[in-house]
Design an enzyme around this catalytic site. Structure first.
Site, mmCIF file in Angstrom:
data_model
loop_
_atom_site.group_PDB
_atom_site.id
_atom_site.type_symbol
_atom_site.label_atom_id
_atom_site.label_comp_id
_atom_site.label_asym_id
_atom_site.label_seq_id
_atom_site.Cartn_x
_atom_site.Cartn_y
_atom_site.Cartn_z
ATOM 1 N N ARG A 226 0.768 -1.150 -0.357
ATOM 2 C CA ARG A 226 0.043 0.040 0.067
ATOM 3 C C ARG A 226 1.133 0.607 -0.167
ATOM 4 O O ARG A 226 1.755 0.823 0.456
ATOM 5 C CB ARG A 226 -1.124 0.448 1.502
ATOM 6 C CG ARG A 226 -1.986 -1.540 1.157
ATOM 7 C CD ARG A 226 -2.900 -1.472 2.395
ATOM 8 N NE ARG A 226 -3.639 -2.279 3.187
ATOM 9 C CZ ARG A 226 -3.298 -3.566 3.531
ATOM 10 N NH1 ARG A 226 -2.112 -3.744 4.003
ATOM 11 N NH2 ARG A 226 -4.105 -4.037 3.068
ATOM 12 N N LYS A 251 -1.765 -1.530 7.814
ATOM 13 C CA LYS A 251 -3.451 -1.556 7.379
ATOM 14 C C LYS A 251 -4.044 -2.407 8.975
ATOM 15 O O LYS A 251 -3.698 -3.839 8.337
ATOM 16 C CB LYS A 251 -4.275 -1.657 6.386
ATOM 17 C CG LYS A 251 -5.826 -1.372 6.431
ATOM 18 C CD LYS A 251 -6.494 -1.811 4.700
ATOM 19 C CE LYS A 251 -7.974 -1.149 5.600
ATOM 20 N NZ LYS A 251 -8.276 -1.025 3.871
ATOM 21 N N HIS A 316 -2.694 2.137 -6.418
ATOM 22 C CA HIS A 316 -3.291 0.838 -5.677
ATOM 23 C C HIS A 316 -4.005 0.443 -6.532
ATOM 24 O O HIS A 316 -3.749 -0.983 -6.569
ATOM 25 C CB HIS A 316 -4.257 0.874 -5.339
ATOM 26 C CG HIS A 316 -5.119 0.179 -3.965
ATOM 27 N ND1 HIS A 316 -3.578 0.573 -2.919
ATOM 28 C CD2 HIS A 316 -5.599 -0.433 -3.801
ATOM 29 C CE1 HIS A 316 -4.381 -0.055 -1.749
ATOM 30 N NE2 HIS A 316 -5.609 -0.773 -2.428
ATOM 31 N N ARG A 319 -0.845 -2.848 -6.631
ATOM 32 C CA ARG A 319 -1.041 -3.803 -5.834
ATOM 33 C C ARG A 319 -1.555 -4.832 -6.187
ATOM 34 O O ARG A 319 -2.154 -5.735 -6.016
ATOM 35 C CB ARG A 319 -1.104 -3.062 -4.215
ATOM 36 C CG ARG A 319 -1.655 -3.754 -3.109
ATOM 37 C CD ARG A 319 -1.990 -3.679 -2.133
ATOM 38 N NE ARG A 319 -2.884 -3.830 -0.998
ATOM 39 C CZ ARG A 319 -2.296 -5.131 -0.478
ATOM 40 N NH1 ARG A 319 -1.232 -4.940 0.362
ATOM 41 N NH2 ARG A 319 -3.348 -5.137 0.667
ATOM 42 N N HIS A 342 -4.401 -9.617 4.463
ATOM 43 C CA HIS A 342 -6.176 -9.418 4.058
ATOM 44 C C HIS A 342 -6.347 -10.171 5.885
ATOM 45 O O HIS A 342 -5.306 -11.797 6.177
ATOM 46 C CB HIS A 342 -6.911 -10.404 3.133
ATOM 47 C CG HIS A 342 -6.107 -8.881 1.853
ATOM 48 N ND1 HIS A 342 -6.743 -9.677 0.812
ATOM 49 C CD2 HIS A 342 -6.264 -7.924 1.545
ATOM 50 C CE1 HIS A 342 -6.846 -8.269 -0.092
ATOM 51 N NE2 HIS A 342 -6.030 -7.206 -0.011
ATOM 52 N N TYR A 351 -9.764 -11.253 -6.301
ATOM 53 C CA TYR A 351 -9.241 -11.411 -7.379
ATOM 54 C C TYR A 351 -9.470 -12.784 -8.481
ATOM 55 O O TYR A 351 -8.483 -12.590 -9.891
ATOM 56 C CB TYR A 351 -7.553 -11.682 -7.143
ATOM 57 C CG TYR A 351 -7.075 -10.636 -6.251
ATOM 58 C CD1 TYR A 351 -7.260 -8.531 -6.648
ATOM 59 C CD2 TYR A 351 -7.300 -10.130 -4.858
ATOM 60 C CE1 TYR A 351 -6.558 -7.791 -5.964
ATOM 61 C CE2 TYR A 351 -6.638 -8.965 -4.052
ATOM 62 C CZ TYR A 351 -6.591 -7.616 -4.914
ATOM 63 O OH TYR A 351 -5.818 -6.393 -4.193
#
Length: 369
Positions: A226, A251, A316, A319, A342, A351
């Protein structure tokens, strides 16, 4: 602290509030949390829809972050307003919101969450006419939903944010629950991630001659970072002997390890010999200070223009492309989840919907006609 200047403006005969201040990443992110905030390049200012209570809203939002100069700002008399302006926040409600802010900060909520929650709660309490929180009930929240959120066509994400903020405040500060019967959680739109081809990624990464610019963009794609994760990196986070990159407090305040290839290490060594950063891996004009997010966005935009990519990808997208290209090369989705940081595999599974490897195998019935 920096000073934010307020003045009146008008766009398409509608009154607006103009916010002017020297560029500051933190202040920009704060302004973006305000519903209806929009950047006007020609005016070089942020605009907000006018309301009578806007000054108290902004004073609460920027408290401790910036000075607010509204000496040139005047109240606007609007005839035939479609909606009644929210009242100014009284001192008692402002103090209660400040206590709620301290409560969240003591429990290590992120600053962005705190800002969003106190802003949302402030809107709700002002809507009730600064009603004593002890007297507020489900009907008040249902009316706010109907007469403010829906009437002004605010997004599903904003609706969820307000409900979360209000419920957290009442359950943890007042020790009682608000369970509005008439409000259903909105369904957030299902948006697929944007993915670039490997050819477009290569063109973007090679577009800059500047070694720092190439290294920053390359590292984002090479490790699926990120923007904030890249800017917070320090030289000691790279373990070249093990071929690993350590991402600290990503995150959700999670640390993770990401493999880093010899190819990107060679690029970083070349960059390091040239720049010799002192604290952060990528520093701005001031030694010891991290590179700014806005400058990094500009680096990406310039690379896209030089590469003549038809789309307008953001940082982004690199990524997203990293994750999708890993999936197409046969990497197990559980490993991709770990690499991206995640918490849930459901986030990573999106994805699979943009992977060419799986989609292109499907044969159209048209071909059998």
């Amino acid at each position: 602290m920096k000073t934010i200047f307020l003045r009146n403006g008008e766009i398409k005969r509608k009154p607006f509030v103009l916010l002017e201040f020297p560029f500051d990443e933190e202040l920009k992110e704060l302004v973006k949390t305000i519903p209806g905030a929009d950047w006007q390049p020609k005016l070089k200012a942020w605009t907000l829809p006018y309301s009578d209570g806007v000054t108290s809203q902004l004073l609460a939002l920027f408290k401790g972050k910036a000075w607010l100069d509204y000496s040139a700002f005047k109240k606007v008399e609007i005839n035939n307003q479609k909606k009644a302006a929210l009242p100014e926040m009284d001192a008692g409600i402002a103090e209660e919101i400040e206590k709620f802010s301290d409560w969240m900060r003591n429990r290590r909520y992120s600053e962005s969450t705190i800002r969003n929650y106190i802003h949302s709660l402030g809107l709700f309490l002002r809507f009730t006419g600064n009603k004593n929180p002890a007297e507020i009930n489900n009907t008040d929240l249902e009316n706010f939903h109907k007469d403010y959120i829906l009437k002004n066509n605010y997004s599903a994400s904003f609706q969820s944010l307000v409900i979360n903020a209000v419920k957290l405040y009442f359950s943890n500060r007042l020790k009682r629950k608000l369970e509005p019967i008439e409000i259903e959680r909105p369904k957030n739109p299902r948006l697929l991630p944007h993915v670039l081809s490997k050819e477009d990624v290569k063109a973007i990464l090679l577009a800059h001659q500047n070694i720092k610019h190439r290294a920053m963009l390359s590292l984002i794609y090479a490790c699926g970072l990120r923007r904030s994760e890249l800017l917070n990196l320090k030289p000691q986070d790279i373990d070249s002997s093990r071929g690993m990159l350590r991402v600290n407090q990503g995150k959700g305040k999670k640390d993770r390890l990401v493999p880093i290839s010899e190819k990107i290490l060679e690029l970083l060594r070349e960059y390091y010999r040239y720049e010799k950063p002192s604290v952060y891996l990528f520093e701005g004009q001031t030694s010891g200070k991290p590179y700014s997010g806005k400058s990094l966005e500009n680096v990406m935009n310039q690379a896209v223009a030089k590469a003549k990519v038809k789309q307008k990808p953001t940082l982004h997208w690199l990524r997203h492309s990293y994750a999708t290209h890993l999936l197409e090369s046969g990497t197990d989705i559980r490993y991709i989840q770990e690499l991206l940081g995640h918490s849930s595999s459901k986030t990573t599974e999106i994805y699979t919907h943009v992977s060419q490897k799986s989609i292109q195998k499907i044969r159209s019935p048209f071909d059998d006609l």
